[in-house]
Design an enzyme around this catalytic site. Structure first.
Site, PDB file in Angstrom:
ATOM      1  N   LYS A 195      -5.801  -1.828  -2.295  1.00 42.54           N
ATOM      2  CA  LYS A 195      -5.053  -1.164  -1.222  1.00 42.54           C
ATOM      3  C   LYS A 195      -5.977  -0.685  -0.105  1.00 42.54           C
ATOM      4  O   LYS A 195      -5.668  -0.840   1.079  1.00 42.54           O
ATOM      5  CB  LYS A 195      -4.247  -0.006  -1.807  1.00 42.54           C
ATOM      6  N   GLU A 207       0.556   1.636 -17.645  1.00 42.76           N
ATOM      7  CA  GLU A 207       0.943   0.426 -18.344  1.00 42.76           C
ATOM      8  C   GLU A 207       0.221   0.300 -19.679  1.00 42.76           C
ATOM      9  O   GLU A 207      -0.762   1.005 -19.931  1.00 42.76           O
ATOM     10  CB  GLU A 207       0.633  -0.784 -17.448  1.00 42.76           C
ATOM     11  N   ILE A 258       5.718   4.860   1.424  1.00 41.46           N
ATOM     12  CA  ILE A 258       5.134   5.505   2.604  1.00 41.46           C
ATOM     13  C   ILE A 258       4.844   4.440   3.659  1.00 41.46           C
ATOM     14  O   ILE A 258       4.145   3.479   3.365  1.00 41.46           O
ATOM     15  CB  ILE A 258       3.810   6.225   2.256  1.00 41.46           C
ATOM     16  N   GLY A 316       3.398   2.264  -1.674  1.00 42.43           N
ATOM     17  CA  GLY A 316       4.843   2.155  -1.939  1.00 42.43           C
ATOM     18  C   GLY A 316       5.714   2.439  -0.744  1.00 42.43           C
ATOM     19  O   GLY A 316       5.657   1.727   0.261  1.00 42.43           O
ATOM     20  N   VAL A 323       0.835  -1.201   0.000  1.00 41.30           N
ATOM     21  CA  VAL A 323       0.000   0.000   0.000  1.00 41.30           C
ATOM     22  C   VAL A 323       0.870   1.252   0.000  1.00 41.30           C
ATOM     23  O   VAL A 323       1.718   1.425   0.878  1.00 41.30           O
ATOM     24  CB  VAL A 323      -0.932   0.038   1.233  1.00 41.30           C
TER      25      VAL A 323
END
Lengths: 444, 444
Positions: free
Chosen positions: A205, A190, A136, A134, A132
């Site tokens: 998340k 992407e 942080i 990255g 969740v």
């Protein structure tokens, strides 16, 4: 004391970051962990590429099970992704008595209950800070930093792709399709961006955060998920004129009868810090009854930011694996046997029971009485109006236009009530196009 | 399993908050901690007031040592404050084998080395999340969440009183003295506000963060400390025109030859999130080599926000006290025997060796050649100029004025160099008043 030995399953972008940061900062990391932490085995289908990343000192195999079978490996990092083989390998690693670190939000949001139960039974840790937001440390903040609190709500920008797209749409006045192509060209989206732009990634998340905040099982299947593909530049501009920005938020909130769990575009007052989080950055706001509002901001994706979270989990395991497993930090913050049953005391509410406020945009005929008709329907339904913005027809449709945009901000309303009144408004002959409805969160 | 028994030393604003939040949220807290956490004894000189807070179920004494001597007490919370009796009691509690939770930043910034060494020798935990930035779990983020990183710098708004004053000065265009009186009236500033407005409180906090970030001992005596008492409304206004806000920052930074440790007013670009942290709120920005920039925001003071941090420490102890003390989370994030010696490899640099950029305001005679003279001196000293703002004399001194303000923003310069060139500029006959120098941090 001998170094902790780590086996890495999957060495793509994030895996390479984990390997490189562990190498580069090994001195500081071992001073923090009290012992060295070394990746001694890597499994990847592309053995040649893996060898190019890790060099000669690390054993590279193409069979992940060779790592799980190795009794010298203490921790397995799963960076394969997806629900299939990743699930099998994580369960096998747990069964083999390995601690597991994973960045796999999809896996945990869907199969978390099974995986955490297996880990608890075996007395191993499953850590997922990287799943969740990255880099942080938001899982740690929720699971450990805010344990005094009855959490009231969480609202987060937890998908960098969509925040980049919304930031570009706003700052350049462009439409979604145009910006998506640019984002793909720049590597922010992407080739198949569905999971990001449809809100699925954010829903994975927020499902994890919801479980940790409220002491409920992960329930991805109960989440309401709406992406940003239908947002137009006009609504972003009108929102701005009304003092709001539009962000894709993952929201989970404690309500009287249960928990709200939802992802959708939201108007947020421009003066809030989170409204000013731009580009691919992430931020999560958490409201607790004792602490009040707190916010956590940083990079939500990328090789080294995500590696930062994965390695923090490795250090946590190095520090805590000797603690009594019965009392060690629980996977979902609450002791497993105290999670509120999903069907029982704290259910995830259906979207019709969610209470929030709304931005409505109606394309209407530019004639007398339309506003009265529309506001009359709202009044009958008991929907209270916060603000109305009616545009000049010429500005909206060009000179001589007979159509205009009517924008209405409401106060808090039950979603089911709003659905009904929107259907009534839509049926008016003077309402000329599908009504746009965007939810609004004051976050105060 | 029987509840953890806690003794509370000092039940003022924060202590009452701890007691009330523990009572109110006891169900959720025990579901998180795996067992109940109960305050069973309180020591306060004002026994009657303490009894009024805690009621009949809790033993109230006026002698803190009665708590330390009680073998049933597992954890002692120290909320007395100051360096004197608090130091003695914390050391006695450790000697008696109690874990300690404290919000006392002054005590730890000055006597931390002694206290942590005593705790390590005894195998007990000393937790202090509440000592920095109130309810924001910043100690946990630095000590555990960012362990993968070589931390590069930290910059924080870590004193709510001064941030409230600066916010009011900016938004209302008022001078320091006026706003301080208002802040005192509203309860945002104490009757004797010295520790806050002179930067001492922020220096205690940044000293603790510096140790945790860089693996060095606490060295409050080496911190450079400058408060906000000399800031004028004019400088806040000029900064705004140049795209900056002025904040009192606690800064600690890794430099080539050591660590910078300093508190002073700083210009920060208005577009940074931290520049938009207003009122009594706190925020800390941390830059790590892997994670990049992260930010943590919330209430830095107050009864329940601070209690949130104190109770999080209690839950941490409940969860982790059974872990091997040699590897359990170290007090200062790094294993005690690996802290860089203060006199050795990573010294705190004297202010003259700090490198930063500057805002300079010179009250000058409004005549030809002044700017050339001033910029000539800067050029000779090798100081590179980023921007110059010269005001119309009439605007500054009223119609017919013969004086004006010259504002210069520099690029990075060594403080020692800047001191010398300021002395030279000050000696110019056309410089008519003491030069204002405020440091500037880009925080990117």
């Amino acid at each position: 004391m001998k170094p902790i030995q780590v086996g890495l399953l999957g060495i793509g972008t994030v895996g390479s970051g984990v390997f490189n940061v562990l190498q580069r900062n090994q001195d500081e990391i071992s001073r923090r962990a009290g012992r060295g932490i070394q990746i001694t085995m890597v499994a990847d289908l592309d053995v040649a590429r893996a060898k190019a990343v890790v060099g000669d000192g690390v054993q590279v195999v193409n069979d992940a099970r060779a790592i799980i079978a190795n009794p010298d490996i203490d921790i397995v990092i799963e960076l394969i992704g997806g629900y299939g083989i990743a699930r099998a390998l994580v369960l096998e690693a747990i069964a083999a008595g390995k601690h597991v670190v994973t960045a796999n939000k999809a896996l945990l949001a869907v199969h978390g209950t099974e995986i955490f139960a297996a880990a608890s039974a075996k007395g191993v840790m499953v850590a997922f800070e990287a799943a969740v937001a990255g880099g942080i440390p938001i899982i740690k903040a929720l699971r450990e930093g805010l344990t005094a609190n009855r959490i009231q709500w969480i609202a987060g920008i937890i998908n960098g792709t969509t925040n980049f797209i919304l930031s570009e749409m706003r700052s350049k006045g462009l439409d979604f399709d145009v910006v998506l192509k640019e984002a793909q060209r720049l590597g922010y989206a992407e080739a198949d961006p569905t999971f990001d732009i449809e809100g699925v990634d954010a829903a994975h998340k927020v499902t994890l955060m919801s479980a940790i905040a409220f002491g409920i099982p992960v329930q991805f299947d109960k989440a309401y998920v709406e992406g940003i593909t239908k947002l137009g530049a006009a609504d972003i501009k009108y929102a701005e004129q009304l003092g709001y920005r539009i962000k894709l938020l993952g929201i989970t909130k404690r309500a009287e009868k249960g928990v709200e769990l939802r992802v959708h575009p939201s108007l947020v007052p421009s003066k809030r810090l989170i409204a000013n989080v731009e580009g691919a950055m992430n931020a999560v706001v958490v409201q607790g009854d004792a602490v009040g509002t707190t916010l956590y901001y940083g990079k939500g994706a990328g090789s080294e930011p995500t590696a930062s979270a994965v390695i923090a989990d490795l250090v946590d395991i190095a520090r805590l694996h000797t603690a009594d497993p019965e009392h060690r930090v629980p996977h979902l913050a609450f002791q497993a046997n105290t999670l509120a049953d999903a069907m029982g005391t704290l259910p995830v509410l259906p979207m019709s029971e969610v209470v929030t406020s709304y931005y409505l945009r109606l394309r209407v005929a530019d004639q007398a009485g339309v506003l009265a008709k529309v506001t009359g329907l709202l009044a009958e339904a008991g929907v209270s109006i916060d603000a109305v913005l009616q545009r000049e027809a010429d500005e909206v449709g060009g000179e001589g236009s007979t159509q205009t945009d009517l924008i209405i901000l409401t106060h808090d309303t039950r979603e089911g009530t709003m659905d009904a009144v929107i259907a009534q408004m839509q049926a008016l002959p003077t309402v000329l196009a599908p009504i746009t409805r965007i939810r609004k969160e004051e976050l105060n």
